[in-house]
Write an enzyme that holds these catalytic residues in place. Structure first.
Site, PDB file in Angstrom:
ATOM      1  N   ASP A 115       0.861  -1.184   0.000  1.00  0.00           N
ATOM      2  CA  ASP A 115       0.000   0.000   0.000  1.00  0.00           C
ATOM      3  C   ASP A 115       0.895   1.230   0.000  1.00  0.00           C
ATOM      4  O   ASP A 115       1.838   1.330   0.797  1.00  0.00           O
ATOM      5  CB  ASP A 115      -0.895   0.029   1.242  1.00  0.00           C
ATOM      6  CG  ASP A 115      -1.965  -1.051   1.210  1.00  0.00           C
ATOM      7  OD1 ASP A 115      -2.172  -1.653   0.139  1.00  0.00           O
ATOM      8  OD2 ASP A 115      -2.593  -1.296   2.251  1.00  0.00           O
ATOM      9  N   ASP A 173     -15.048  -4.522  -1.574  1.00  0.00           N
ATOM     10  CA  ASP A 173     -14.668  -4.424  -0.169  1.00  0.00           C
ATOM     11  C   ASP A 173     -15.947  -4.382   0.661  1.00  0.00           C
ATOM     12  O   ASP A 173     -16.882  -3.645   0.325  1.00  0.00           O
ATOM     13  CB  ASP A 173     -13.853  -3.154   0.073  1.00  0.00           C
ATOM     14  CG  ASP A 173     -12.650  -3.061  -0.859  1.00  0.00           C
ATOM     15  OD1 ASP A 173     -12.084  -4.121  -1.182  1.00  0.00           O
ATOM     16  OD2 ASP A 173     -12.290  -1.943  -1.257  1.00  0.00           O
TER      17      ASP A 173
END
Length: 232
Positions: free
Chosen positions: A8, A127
């Site tokens: 990330d 998600d």
């Protein structure tokens, strides 16, 4: 089953979050491309990248680091975070990214995603918080169930679906195998598990299911809970 080491990107650094909270970011490297190179040398075929700043801003925010990763590494890259239009997709493909992840826009404008999947290598990111789709960097929870959204892309031509149980992401509490299987069965599309992987047993459980095409591994590797050399 493909193993996707994850990086990330936040403010140019490689970090991991807990439950998607930006303030929880733990920095693991100031030079993300070197980390990707490490994964490549270990035998990884793919690396999963997320532009965290981009996910919140709705536009690319870590282009310099992404470019450095592509220029220095030969592993295949899948990238998500803030990709909302065709121009951004084209920009990343020209940069050498192998496939793009469309998340929030998949809920907002599924027809756009389907049209992009007909032309480009597209993955849909779903998600979920308590089974419902979370968008805009997980800052907003919709009224749509994750399985319903997965079903909507059953024949759309997307290359894969990445499903993340946000409540487990970055917690090392164990991957949600049942949720992953629900998404895989609802869509009929190769499905990649994400969120909460804690150790080798999670990978083994997903492999045994025979229905999961990949798994994204982040904090479990960085915290020394898993030896990726066992799986490449």
């Amino acid at each position: 089953m493909t193993i996707f080491p994850a990086i990330d990107l936040k403010d140019g650094k490689a970090v991991r979050l807990t439950k998607g909270l930006m303030e929880s970011a733990k920095i693991y490297s100031d030079t993300p491309w070197e980390l990707v190179k490490t994964f490549e040398e270990m035998g990884a075929k793919w690396v999963h990248l997320v532009d965290l700043n981009g996910a919140f801003a709705g536009e690319p925010k870590n282009l310099e680091q992404i470019r450095a990763i592509r220029e220095n590494c030969n592993v295949k890259l899948q990238l998500g975070g803030g990709i909302r239009d065709e121009a951004t997709i084209q920009r990343y493909l020209e940069l050498g990214i192998d496939r793009l992840i469309l998340g929030s826009i998949a809920l907002r404008d599924p027809e756009f995603v389907k049209s992009m999947a007909a032309k480009y290598p597209i993955v849909v990111g779903i998600d979920a918080i308590d089974g419902y789709v979370a968008v805009e960097g997980w800052g907003e929870v919709s009224s749509m169930r994750a399985t319903d959204l997965a079903r909507a892309f059953a024949d759309a031509g997307v290359e894969a679906i990445i499903c993340t149980d946000v409540g487990r992401d970055g917690t090392l509490s164990g991957v949600n195998v049942d949720f992953t299987l629900e998404i895989a069965r609802a869509s009929g599309i190769p499905t990649i598990a994400s969120g909460g992987v804690k150790d080798d047993s999670d990978i083994v459980a997903l492999q045994k299911s025979g229905e999961v095409s990949g798994v994204i591994i982040g904090k479990a590797f960085y915290e020394g809970r898993i030896n990726l050399n066992n799986f490449f």
